[in-house]
Each structure stands twice: as C-alpha cells, then as structure tokens.
Design a protein around this motif. Structure first.
Motif, PDB file in Angstrom:
ATOM      1  N   VAL A 202       0.872  -1.175   0.000  1.00 10.22           N
ATOM      2  CA  VAL A 202       0.000   0.000   0.000  1.00 10.22           C
ATOM      3  C   VAL A 202       0.908   1.224   0.000  1.00 10.22           C
ATOM      4  O   VAL A 202       1.750   1.382   0.892  1.00 10.22           O
ATOM      5  N   TYR A 203       0.772   2.045  -1.026  1.00  9.92           N
ATOM      6  CA  TYR A 203       1.541   3.287  -1.135  1.00  9.92           C
ATOM      7  C   TYR A 203       0.600   4.472  -0.972  1.00  9.92           C
ATOM      8  O   TYR A 203      -0.545   4.430  -1.455  1.00  9.92           O
ATOM      9  N   THR A 204       1.084   5.506  -0.302  1.00  6.50           N
ATOM     10  CA  THR A 204       0.237   6.690  -0.113  1.00  6.50           C
ATOM     11  C   THR A 204       1.015   7.964  -0.434  1.00  6.50           C
ATOM     12  O   THR A 204       2.231   7.998  -0.322  1.00  6.50           O
ATOM     13  N   GLN A 205       0.280   8.964  -0.823  1.00  8.07           N
ATOM     14  CA  GLN A 205       0.889  10.282  -1.033  1.00  8.07           C
ATOM     15  C   GLN A 205      -0.037  11.359  -0.481  1.00  8.07           C
ATOM     16  O   GLN A 205      -1.241  11.357  -0.760  1.00  8.07           O
ATOM     17  N   LYS A 206       0.567  12.259   0.289  1.00  2.00           N
ATOM     18  CA  LYS A 206      -0.208  13.361   0.859  1.00  2.00           C
ATOM     19  C   LYS A 206      -0.615  14.318  -0.263  1.00  2.00           C
ATOM     20  O   LYS A 206       0.142  14.521  -1.202  1.00  2.00           O
ATOM     21  N   ILE A 207      -1.799  14.839  -0.171  1.00  2.00           N
ATOM     22  CA  ILE A 207      -2.250  15.825  -1.156  1.00  2.00           C
ATOM     23  C   ILE A 207      -2.408  17.148  -0.428  1.00  2.00           C
ATOM     24  O   ILE A 207      -3.132  17.231   0.557  1.00  2.00           O
ATOM     25  N   SER A 208      -1.667  18.158  -0.927  1.00  2.00           N
ATOM     26  CA  SER A 208      -1.777  19.429  -0.189  1.00  2.00           C
ATOM     27  C   SER A 208      -2.584  20.432  -1.004  1.00  2.00           C
ATOM     28  O   SER A 208      -2.749  20.285  -2.193  1.00  2.00           O
TER      29      SER A 208
END
Ligand code: ACO
Length: 208
Positions: A202-208
């Motif tokens: 599971v990969y995640t990326q913060k969205i700003s």
C-alpha cells in the motif's frame, strides 16, 4: 490524452479490462480467473465497473482507442468498503485479501486530521504501451482530480510490482507490505504469482 470516463464508456472499459486486466493482473493471472473455459468472470466485472459516473475515473486514449484505465474511489475515515457479495470461488479469494489489507493497513492512521482520501482501485495499461509512463500519468492526474475534491491523500493497493514501482517514482511512500508467502488462510498460502510480484503493498501520497 487523458479523459474522464463516464457510464457511456462502460462496454469499452469492460472490453479493455477483459484484454488487459482480467487476464494479466498478477493475482487474476495466478488464479486464472478467466481462461478459455470461463472467458468471463461476472463478479470481477461487477467489482471493477462500479460507479463509472463519479467523475473520478480516467482513461488514457490514443487515436480514439483506450490504452489505459484508472478506476478510483473515495475512502472515508472509519468506514470500511461495503462488503462485496461474491459467488465466484476464485475471485472471492482476492476479495478476502483486499478486505484483509483494508482492515489492517488503515492509511488514515498516517494522516491525522484527514477524513477523506482517494484510492486507486484498478490500474491497467494496454500491453503494447507498457513501460512508457502511462500508469504514472494516470496516477498523477488522479491526484489532480482529488485536489479539487477535498481529499487529504491518495492511496494505492499494489498487487503488481510495476504499480508499486510507478507509485514510488511519483513520490508515494510505502505504508504497508504483505508478502504473498506470508498471507495464509487456514494455514495455507493462497497466492504465488510469477516474479517479480512478491507482495501486496500500500503506497500513499499526501495531497496538499
Ligand atoms: N518490465 C519491466 N519494467 C516494467 C514493465 C515490464 N513489463 N512494465 C512496467 N515496468 C516499469 C516501468 O518501466 C516503470 O518503472 P520506471 O519508472 O523505473 O521506468 C514502472 O514499472 C511502471 O511505470 P509505467 O510505465 O507508468 O507503468 P505502465 O504504463 O507500464 O503500467 C501497469 C503499469 C498498469 C501495472 C501495467 O503493467 C498493467 O496494466 N499490468 C497488468 C494489470 C495490472 O497488474 N495492474 C495493476 C494491479 S494493482 C492496481 O490495479 C491498483
């Protein structure tokens, strides 16, 4: 060209996935979900082709032809996906694995204060066009879409080594890994896909 999919594209998307996902996604391929004897898996079709009018699903199109598909959904903190009722014996093994990952990985833990996220559910590229950055482009556009919808992060469950690699290249962080050899039901391994697909990540990326 990247386009937003709609319900009108249902049959084109189904045909595309029939050729480039239902057969060759590593777990589908390992289980032989479709083969000459059983050319269609209706549960898998139902599972993948949900909510096509959400405005969150993307198509990569070249010369009027679909060459890539990215089907996305919204996750809410504290809410698990509605249980998918599955009759197909083989596909239910994948549904169980996905439920297991959803329950134990919970990426919201990593993002306090975020209540809504976008999740990449299905990613598929025509095999003639693989390795040219189309999956990365589809994920990157998914993040752009999510920005306008108040999502605090993007998450992708990667059954394929190549999806994980694409996510990593885009700056996603590894949140969770489950090696296929460590996933057992009733003491027995369930999946042993071909190399290099060795784990569900599971990969995640913060969205700003
Ligand atoms: N051999 C070696 N490397 C490969 C291959 C291959 N066959 N295919 C992709 N890669 C590499 C790419 O070079 C790239 O790495 P790099 O950035 O270091 O160069 C990375 O893996 C993937 O990048 P893209 O080119 O953006 O990916 P692509 O457009 O080829 O699509 C995908 C990847 C969607 C996984 C495609 O291989 C596919 O459709 N596979 C079958 C279906 C599948 O497994 N889908 C993903 C399941 S997980 C999910 O749906 C969320």
């Amino acid at each position: 060209e990247i386009q937003i999919a709609s319900e009108d594209d249902r049959e084109r998307i189904r045909e595309f996935l029939q050729n480039f996902f239902y057969k060759d996604e590593p777990l589908n391929s390992f289980l032989e979900l479709i083969n000459e004897e059983n050319p269609r898996c209706y549960d898998l079709e139902k599972f993948t082709l949900q909510d096509l009018d959400s405005g969150l699903n993307l198509l990569a199109v070249y010369d009027g032809k679909i060459i890539g598909v990215c089907l996305n959904g919204i996750m809410q903190r504290g809410k698990l996906e509605e249980e998918f009722v599955c009759e197909d014996e083989k596909f239910s093994k994948i549904v169980k694995l996905l439920q297991h990952i959803e329950e134990i990985s919970d990426p919201f833990q990593k993002y306090p204060g975020v209540d809504k996220a976008i999740v990449v559910k299905i990613l598929s590229v025509d095999d003639t066009y693989r390795g040219r950055g189309i999956a990365k482009e589809l994920m990157s556009k998914t993040i752009d879409l999510a920005k306008g919808r108040g999502c605090g992060f993007c998450s992708v469950d990667c059954s394929s080594y190549y999806t994980a690699r694409a996510a990593k290249k885009l700056g996603f962080e590894l949140h969770y890994t489950l090696k296929y050899e460590d996933y057992k039901v009733d003491g027995k391994s369930v999946f042993d896909p071909v190399a290099p697909h060795k784990a569900m990540t599971v990969y995640t990326q913060k969205i700003s």
